[in-house]
Write a protein that holds these residues in place. Structure first.
Motif, PDB file in Angstrom:
ATOM      1  N   PHE A 496       0.893  -1.075  -0.060  1.00  0.00           N
ATOM      2  CA  PHE A 496       0.083  -0.016   0.170  1.00  0.00           C
ATOM      3  C   PHE A 496       0.905   1.383  -0.039  1.00  0.00           C
ATOM      4  O   PHE A 496       0.479   2.349  -0.491  1.00  0.00           O
ATOM      5  N   LYS A 607     -13.343  -2.557  -8.981  1.00  0.00           N
ATOM      6  CA  LYS A 607     -14.587  -2.185  -8.097  1.00  0.00           C
ATOM      7  C   LYS A 607     -15.469  -1.454  -8.858  1.00  0.00           C
ATOM      8  O   LYS A 607     -15.126  -0.144  -9.176  1.00  0.00           O
ATOM      9  N   TYR A 683      -9.947  -5.679   1.494  1.00  0.00           N
ATOM     10  CA  TYR A 683      -9.078  -4.753   1.381  1.00  0.00           C
ATOM     11  C   TYR A 683      -9.756  -3.463   0.668  1.00  0.00           C
ATOM     12  O   TYR A 683      -9.665  -3.374  -0.669  1.00  0.00           O
ATOM     13  N   PRO A 684     -10.519  -2.475   1.542  1.00  0.00           N
ATOM     14  CA  PRO A 684     -11.279  -1.708   0.600  1.00  0.00           C
ATOM     15  C   PRO A 684     -10.218  -0.537  -0.094  1.00  0.00           C
ATOM     16  O   PRO A 684     -10.829  -0.028  -1.200  1.00  0.00           O
ATOM     17  N   ASN A 685      -9.125  -0.476   0.153  1.00  0.00           N
ATOM     18  CA  ASN A 685      -8.307   0.256  -0.631  1.00  0.00           C
ATOM     19  C   ASN A 685      -7.655  -0.076  -1.822  1.00  0.00           C
ATOM     20  O   ASN A 685      -6.869   0.519  -2.702  1.00  0.00           O
ATOM     21  N   ILE A 686      -7.973  -1.265  -1.977  1.00  0.00           N
ATOM     22  CA  ILE A 686      -7.534  -1.892  -3.513  1.00  0.00           C
ATOM     23  C   ILE A 686      -8.471  -1.671  -4.391  1.00  0.00           C
ATOM     24  O   ILE A 686      -9.693  -2.023  -4.229  1.00  0.00           O
ATOM     25  N   LYS A 687      -8.007  -0.928  -5.397  1.00  0.00           N
ATOM     26  CA  LYS A 687      -9.332  -0.667  -6.559  1.00  0.00           C
ATOM     27  C   LYS A 687      -9.260  -1.244  -7.840  1.00  0.00           C
ATOM     28  O   LYS A 687     -10.105  -1.913  -8.283  1.00  0.00           O
ATOM     29  N   VAL A 712      -3.953   0.967  -5.837  1.00  0.00           N
ATOM     30  CA  VAL A 712      -4.561   1.309  -4.369  1.00  0.00           C
ATOM     31  C   VAL A 712      -4.901   2.770  -4.061  1.00  0.00           C
ATOM     32  O   VAL A 712      -4.342   3.657  -4.886  1.00  0.00           O
ATOM     33  N   ASP A 713      -5.897   2.908  -3.462  1.00  0.00           N
ATOM     34  CA  ASP A 713      -6.291   4.345  -3.071  1.00  0.00           C
ATOM     35  C   ASP A 713      -5.379   4.530  -1.794  1.00  0.00           C
ATOM     36  O   ASP A 713      -5.292   3.628  -0.676  1.00  0.00           O
ATOM     37  N   LYS A 714      -4.661   5.633  -1.684  1.00  0.00           N
ATOM     38  CA  LYS A 714      -3.694   6.018  -0.653  1.00  0.00           C
ATOM     39  C   LYS A 714      -4.198   6.952   0.172  1.00  0.00           C
ATOM     40  O   LYS A 714      -5.141   7.775   0.055  1.00  0.00           O
TER      41      LYS A 714
END
Length: 714
Positions: A496, A607, A683-687, A712-714
């Motif tokens: 991440f 997503k 893992y919600p921050n994986i786009k 990923v969303d950072k």
């Protein structure tokens, strides 16, 4: 987004009051003919005349009476309770009217008025949402035609009066499509239970209507025209309902204006069309490709019994059309079976020697009414056949109306679906009208008849489709344990913080997806050392979170002859790319990786804003770059669902081992699809995730992630 008011039993009671109201207020009821409110009042007066206890309350401060009824300035002035409000006033006045409905205790509203989000006036629509939420009002619309309940003669719309009762519920986002269906329906003798124009779908969604219709005894078929969906709940509502009632959908707007995304292969290939196709497959609905197909499906599902297998019998007086029908059967997965021996023996007694006793059964051009009658009587008893297509072309000896009458009688006696294709114009027009009146779908071409029969068989498969989530649940628990393991935290944090390929592969490896042996070199000397460890059979690639497509940047060299030259070339090309595209980007080094072989698969996930996780799979190379032979799955992915998605690929036979090749490890591909699906979920921050290629070995030998990209969303 929709409001999602109460969807429990209380919410369903409100929907019941909308479709079966005892009292209705029409806000904006005018005296002037030609206005929307006038048409609504005119229609509702028919509803009132059916039962004198029903109350209609015109609301308009301009008048003392409308249609002979006392007219009120506001719903607050009405002495009695009101079940439903129909609002047809200029948009700027709608919030105030809805506020008064809330104060009055009205729980159901239909907002006919346009001028909201469909013209960019989102602020005004948001104001309506807040009022509806405040008072817990369920709303159909705004910007809709209204609703019709055929079985109680409720026409709370500005559509023309039409009350043919039947078992089809039609839900449409377009008022024009809805009125077209109503105009066509008398010609094919189809009746309806409920008609709903959903408009902007500010609150009530297709999912809410499906949950309500699941318990509606008057509805056996649900037909929808959809321009877009707003909630993932559609999938589960449709899956549940489709077990007992077929759902037929026509989706528009699936072409060039799909979602634009270039961040990954999955993102660029997963447009609206592909995602909606995946949603409908996951939902167990039957998708129509054209408006004509929608009408044909609506007709056959509302008139014919189930088709228990894909075995079809064809009767024709024209050999050419019999061949065309047979060709269509192959296209639509129907089986033109051999007749039972007893059938063949009996047919010979009644047919001329020139007739070929086979399927399709050609009665020859001089076929008489008697010949058709005998053929139908015999074939209806054949246990090999579960559906009948009867073709007729106008000949001097063939009497279309007489044959049509026999087909109409046959339709009453048989528990198998029967469709007709009387190919012609004026000579067969009356016969086709007669058959439709008798509940027999009649089409202009054999291909249409085959297509319609195939949809019946497709639904039988849907009803019997069960998903087993044991594998999914086991893998999810495994990956959750990894996520919660403190010893793995460093690898996860590295990804991440810096989502380069090296860290992406480390992340995949700890989550059960094999990767090649690899090293990250920052100097030529390190690159040489690592290549030597791998017997100099390697792939060199740039490692940078800012260079997503390494090959396009000239930063991948396969099996280089000279490691030093390859290392320097990759670093130089990487710096050029960053200077031109991401001046603040960084290069972490060059990945030195063992060179692997296997069938190349592309597999990835992204997503979607509405439906959540979407997983894409396809064969690599030309199949994805040129042919775009990919298929999409909606989360969650069970093993049998994943298998069905793989089988959608035109190139699937290659995985099965075409032309003497060994079968690939298909279970490994499905397992990897499920892992990517779950990783995006937990893992919600994986786009987005891309593995391209995934090298797949022979059956039972697994595979490796040859290249990996995780955004990923950072």
């Amino acid at each position: 987004m929709p409001i999602y008011l109460s969807t429990n039993n209380e919410g369903k009671k409100v929907l019941d009051k909308i479709f079966n109201p005892k009292s209705i207020a029409v806000i904006g009821a005018p005296r002037e003919e030609g206005k929307v409110g006038y048409a609504i009042m005119k229609n509702l007066m028919v509803f009132k005349e059916q039962n004198k206890e029903r109350k209609i309350y015109p609301i308009n401060p301009k008048y003392e009476e409308v249609f002979g009824l006392k007219c009120y300035k506001s719903v607050l002035d009405v002495e009695n309770n009101i079940d439903l409000a129909v609002i047809a006033i200029p948009s700027k006045f709608v919030p105030m009217a809805l506020e008064e409905c809330g104060k009055k205790g009205i729980k159901g509203a239909i907002i006919i008025t346009a001028g909201f989000s469909e013209v960019g006036n989102n602020k005004l629509e948001e104001e309506l949402k807040e009022i509806a939420k405040k008072y817990n009002i369920r709303i159909i619309g705004p910007n809709c035609l209204g609703i019709i309940n055929m079985h109680n003669k409720l026409n709370a719309s500005f559509s023309k009066e039409y009350f043919k009762e039947g078992t089809v519920a039609f839900i449409s986002q377009s008022g024009a499509i809805l009125t077209a269906i109503l105009d066509i329906s008398p010609l094919i003798n189809v009746g309806f239970s409920k008609i709903v124009s959903t408009g902007n779908k500010m609150d009530i969604q297709e999912s809410d209507l499906m949950e309500y219709l699941a318990n509606d005894d008057n509805t056996s078929v649900i037909v929808m025209y959809i321009e877009g969906l707003k909630d993932k709940k559609f999938i589960e509502s449709a899956k549940k309902l489709s077990k007992t009632k077929p759902i037929i959908i026509l989706k528009s707007g699936k072409s060039e204006k799909g979602k634009k995304a270039v961040s990954s292969h999955t993102g660029s290939l997963a447009g609206d069309n592909q995602i909606y196709d995946a949603v409908f497959k996951k939902s167990n609905v039957i998708e129509a490709e054209t408006f004509e197909e929608l009408v044909n499906m609506m007709h056959i599902f509302s008139t014919q019994p189930p088709m228990k297998s894909n075995n079809i019998g064809i009767i024709t007086n024209a050999g050419g059309f019999g061949v065309l029908a047979t060709d269509s059967c192959e296209k639509y997965n129907l089986n033109v079976v051999e007749f039972e021996e007893n059938t063949k023996t009996t047919l010979k007694k009644y047919l001329p020697s020139t007739s070929s006793i086979s399927n399709p059964l050609d009665l020859i051009g001089d076929a008489t009414t008697e010949r058709y009658k005998n053929a139908m009587a015999i074939l209806k008893e054949d246990k090999n056949i579960d559906g009948l297509l009867i073709i007729l072309t106008p000949q001097e000896m063939t009497k279309p109306l007489e044959v049509a009458e026999i087909i109409g009688q046959l339709n009453k006696e048989i528990d198998k679906p029967v469709v007709a294709s009387f190919v012609g114009g004026k000579e067969v027009k009356g016969a086709k009208s007669y058959m439709r009146k008798m509940g027999v779908p009649s089409y202009i071409s054999p291909e249409n008849g085959v297509d319609a029969l195939s949809s019946l068989y497709k639904y039988e498969n849907i009803k019997n489709n069960e998903e087993n989530y044991e594998l999914y649940n086991n893998i999810k628990q495994e990956l959750l344990n990894i996520k919660n393991n403190p010893e793995r935290k460093n690898i996860i944090d590295n990804l991440f913080d810096n989502p380069n390929e090296y860290n992406a592969k480390e992340f995949l490896k700890i989550n059960g997806i094999s990767v090649p042996k690899k090293y990250l070199a920052t100097t030529v000397e390190e690159a040489k050392q690592y290549a030597s460890k791998l017997n100099n059979k390697v792939v060199l690639k740039i490692s940078s979170p800012n260079i997503l497509h390494k090959s396009d940047a000239g930063c991948v060299i396969i099996n280089p002859k000279d490691i030093k030259t390859a290392f320097n070339e990759i670093m130089e090309n990487g710096r050029k790319f960053l200077n031109a595209n991401a001046p603040n980007g960084v290069i972490d080094g060059v990945l030195v990786e063992e060179l692997l072989e296997g069938t190349e698969i592309i597999i990835g996930g992204k997503k979607d804003n509405i439906f959540g996780g979407v997983v894409m799979v396809g064969l690599g190379g030309i199949f994805v770059e040129v042919l775009k032979d990919v298929a999409f799955a909606i989360s969650p992915i069970s093993k049998n669902y994943g298998s069905s998605i793989l089988k959608e690929l035109k190139s699937y036979k290659i995985l099965e081992g075409a032309r003497g090749q060994l079968k690939r490890d298909i279970d490994y591909i499905i397992n990897t699809m499920i892992r990517l699906d779950i990783l995006m979920d937990i893992y919600p921050n994986i786009k987005e995730i891309d593995i391209n290629p995934l090298f797949v070995k022979e059956e039972g030998k697994g595979g490796f992630a040859g290249d990996a990209l995780i955004i990923v969303d950072k």
